[in-house]
Motif scaffolding. Sequence first.
Motif, mmCIF file in Angstrom:
data_model
loop_
_atom_site.group_PDB
_atom_site.id
_atom_site.type_symbol
_atom_site.label_atom_id
_atom_site.label_comp_id
_atom_site.label_asym_id
_atom_site.label_seq_id
_atom_site.Cartn_x
_atom_site.Cartn_y
_atom_site.Cartn_z
ATOM 1 N N ILE A 1 11.402 11.479 -0.153
ATOM 2 C CA ILE A 1 11.098 9.851 -0.967
ATOM 3 C C ILE A 1 12.033 8.973 -0.207
ATOM 4 C CG2 ILE A 1 11.039 8.419 -2.825
ATOM 5 C CD1 ILE A 1 9.585 10.518 -4.284
ATOM 6 N N ILE A 2 13.553 9.515 -0.343
ATOM 7 C CA ILE A 2 14.615 8.395 0.111
ATOM 8 C C ILE A 2 14.406 8.219 1.655
ATOM 9 C CG2 ILE A 2 17.137 8.355 0.407
ATOM 10 C CD1 ILE A 2 17.494 9.758 -2.109
ATOM 11 N N VAL A 3 14.054 9.351 2.264
ATOM 12 C CA VAL A 3 13.753 9.038 3.713
ATOM 13 C C VAL A 3 12.714 8.371 4.231
ATOM 14 C CG1 VAL A 3 13.160 10.463 5.884
ATOM 15 C CG2 VAL A 3 15.067 11.356 4.268
ATOM 16 N N PRO B 1 0.645 -1.044 -0.069
ATOM 17 C CA PRO B 1 0.046 0.000 0.023
ATOM 18 C C PRO B 1 0.925 1.283 0.143
ATOM 19 C CG PRO B 1 -0.356 -1.452 1.980
ATOM 20 C CD PRO B 1 0.360 -2.244 1.316
ATOM 21 N N MET B 2 1.998 1.323 0.796
ATOM 22 C CA MET B 2 2.609 2.382 0.736
ATOM 23 C C MET B 2 3.492 2.629 -0.603
ATOM 24 S SD MET B 2 3.844 4.744 2.816
ATOM 25 C CE MET B 2 5.158 5.862 2.695
ATOM 26 N N ASN B 3 3.862 1.833 -1.409
ATOM 27 C CA ASN B 3 4.292 1.873 -2.701
ATOM 28 C C ASN B 3 3.223 2.723 -3.511
ATOM 29 O OD1 ASN B 3 6.805 1.021 -2.899
ATOM 30 N ND2 ASN B 3 6.101 -1.297 -3.183
ATOM 31 N N PHE B 4 2.019 2.067 -3.617
ATOM 32 C CA PHE B 4 0.820 2.705 -4.049
ATOM 33 C C PHE B 4 0.537 4.144 -3.816
ATOM 34 C CE2 PHE B 4 -0.412 -1.637 -5.290
ATOM 35 C CZ PHE B 4 -0.020 -1.525 -6.775
ATOM 36 N N ILE B 5 0.662 4.408 -2.390
ATOM 37 C CA ILE B 5 0.454 5.922 -2.179
ATOM 38 C C ILE B 5 1.534 6.578 -2.425
ATOM 39 C CG2 ILE B 5 0.559 7.307 0.199
ATOM 40 C CD1 ILE B 5 -0.685 4.862 1.572
ATOM 41 N N LYS C 1 11.649 3.207 6.538
ATOM 42 C CA LYS C 1 10.553 2.254 6.356
ATOM 43 C C LYS C 1 9.350 2.595 7.078
ATOM 44 C CE LYS C 1 13.084 -2.010 6.286
ATOM 45 N NZ LYS C 1 14.314 -1.781 5.588
ATOM 46 N N VAL C 2 8.986 4.147 6.794
ATOM 47 C CA VAL C 2 7.709 4.622 7.252
ATOM 48 C C VAL C 2 6.645 4.048 6.526
ATOM 49 C CG1 VAL C 2 6.554 6.832 7.495
ATOM 50 C CG2 VAL C 2 9.026 6.861 7.513
ATOM 51 N N ASP C 3 5.515 3.938 7.110
ATOM 52 C CA ASP C 3 4.306 3.260 6.653
ATOM 53 C C ASP C 3 3.070 3.839 7.235
ATOM 54 O OD1 ASP C 3 2.232 1.632 5.854
ATOM 55 O OD2 ASP C 3 2.985 -0.060 6.961
ATOM 56 N N PHE C 4 2.740 4.750 6.266
ATOM 57 C CA PHE C 4 1.455 5.492 6.370
ATOM 58 C C PHE C 4 0.310 4.756 6.902
ATOM 59 C CE2 PHE C 4 3.066 8.886 3.150
ATOM 60 C CZ PHE C 4 3.727 9.403 4.130
ATOM 61 N N VAL C 5 0.095 3.680 6.274
ATOM 62 C CA VAL C 5 -1.073 2.993 6.762
ATOM 63 C C VAL C 5 -1.093 2.379 8.214
ATOM 64 C CG1 VAL C 5 -2.593 0.994 6.383
ATOM 65 C CG2 VAL C 5 -1.219 1.884 4.403
#
Lengths: 286, 282
Positions: free
Chosen positions: B264-266, B43-47, B271-275
Motif C-alpha cells: 500500500i505504501i509503495v 478513484p484510486m482511493n476507492f479502489i 503515485k501509481v494510478d490503476f485507472v
Amino acid sequence: MGIHFRQVSHQYFSQQNSDYQAIYDITLSIEDQHEFICLIGHTGSGKSTLAQHMNALVFPTKGTVEIAGVLVSQKRDKKTDYNRLRKHVGLVFQFPEYQLFEETVEKDIMFGPLNFKVSPEVAKEKALESIRLVGLNESYLNRNPFNLSGGEKKRVSIAGILAMDPEILVLDEPTSGLDPQGKRQLMRLFKDIQEKTNKTVVIITHDMDLVYEYATRTLVLSDGNLVFDGTPDDLFRREELATWSLSLPQTIRVLKGLKEQFHLELNPYQKTVEEAVREIEKVTSR
Amino acid sequence: MANIALGRYVPYNSFIHRLDPRLKLFGLIVLMVGIFIKFVNVPMNFIVYGLIFILIAMMMMVSRIKFKTLFKQLKALWIMITFLLIINTIVPNSGAIAFSIGSWNIYWNAIFQTLYIVIRLVLMIALTMVLTSTTRPLDLTYAIEWYLLPFKVIRFPTHEIAMTISIALRFIPTLLDETYRIMKAQASRGVDFVSGKLSEKVRAIVSLIVPLFISAFQRSEELANAMEARGYNPSGKRTRYRVMKWRVPDSIALIFVVGLLSGIIVLAALKVDFVAIIGNLF
C-alpha cells in the motif's frame, strides 16, 4: 382479581449460547387474599422467572398472564401502563439490600409509594407503618441504610415494598444469607404480615422446614414444569419428592427414622419441633 | 439493552481464532495505518478501500462473524455521517462544485472527504470486530503486556497494568448482570426507566447508579482480599496457564500483513494510478 397464568412459557434468547427455556406451559391462579404460598424447586427450575412474571418484569414468550385484570402477553401493548401492575404485586428480590440507595431509611421506604404518585404525607405514614410491620422501631427511620446489619437491611428493603401496599407480596428467597434464627423470625414476620393485612404472600424458598410449618399452599417447579400444586401436607406424603430434588422436613425425617428403628406407632407428620416432641412423648409415655 | 454483546468474543476454532494474540494486535495496527494512507486521486482511493474491504470481509467469513452484527454496530453511524457532511460543507473548500443550494456551494471535495472518513470508520470498526470477536479479552491483555515489556526497564508497572485491564474486562459482564438485576428490583418499586419527565429520569438513574457503585466497591474489596488470601504479589514472578506460542501460521500471517502494508505504501509513494494504467493499455 389476583394473578392468573394461562399456559405460560418463557424462553431466554442468547446470542452466544443456545436459547434456554425457563418455564413450560404453566397454568395457575393466585388469589389476592389469605394465601401463604411457598414456591419450591431445585436451582434453575424456573422459580425466579415465574416470580418475575407475576409483576410483568418479564413477559411470557407464550401464553398470557392476567395481573389485576390486565392481560400481559408476548406483545408489549404501548397503551398499557405495566408500571401500575407493580403496585398490585410487590416483588422483593433475592438480596434486596442491593436496592437501597437513599441517605435515610425513611426516604428509601418512601421511594416506592412516591413513584406511584402518593402524596409525601401519606408516604411518610406508610413508611412508619411498614417499618413497624417488619419488626423495627421508628428510631430506624432517620438512620443511614448503609450502616445497618445485613438482616436489618433486608427488613428495611422489604418495608420499602410493603409501603407500596401491594395486594400480593412475592419474595424471592428472602431468607437466604440469614442464620437459622433470623430465617425463622423473618418467616414468622411474613406470616404475621399476611394475617394482619390479609395479603397473599408468595415465597420462594429452599427450606422445607419453613415450607411445612408456614405454607398453606405449595407450588413445586421441576425443570420448568409445574409438577405440584397443593398443600404441604399432601406434598410431603408424595412418592415423587426425590425426583423433584426435594427433601423431607427435619421433623418428618426424624420421626420416620424413629418409627422404623424402634417400631413406634407415631404419626411422623408433625409441623414443628414442639409438635414432634409432643408426639414422641405421647408414644413413649404409653 | 441486552444487545451490548456486539463485538464480544465468540468461541469458534477458526484459523484467525488460533492466531497468536500478539500478531492479531500488531496486524490490527498495521492494517489501520494502511486504511489511513491517501493515494494519487479519487478513484484510486476507492479502489484500494474496496480491496481492503474485500480482505476484511474474507477475514470475517473465516472467523465466522455474521455481517448482520457489523451492520447493527454501524446503525449509530448515521448521525455521525450527517454531522461530518455538514462540517465538511461549512469548511471553506475549493475545486469542482457538485451542486449548490441557493448561494451555498457544495464541492465534490467535501463529499469525498466525508465518504473517506465514513469508509475508514466502517473499515476500522470491522477490523476491530474481527480482533475482539476472535480473541479472548484475557489473551489480548497478555498481548498488551508483552508489548509493554520493554518499558519494564524504566520501572513501568507492566504487569500491574495488564492485571488491572484484565480484571476490568472480566467484570464487564458481571456488572452488566448486576445492572439488570438492580433495574428490575427498582422497577418493582415503581421506577419507570423507559418514559417519564427528565427529573423522574434523573431519579431513576440515581436509584440505579448508587446501588451499582456500592456493590462494585464491595466486589472489588472482596476480590482484593481473595487475591491476597491466595498470596497474590504484584511484583512476584509467575507462570501462565495458557502460554502464548508463536507458530508457523503466525509467521505467515505476519509476513502477509507487513507485505500488504508495504504494498500500500509503495502504491502511494510511487503515485501509481490503476485507472490510468488500464486506460493506457487500450
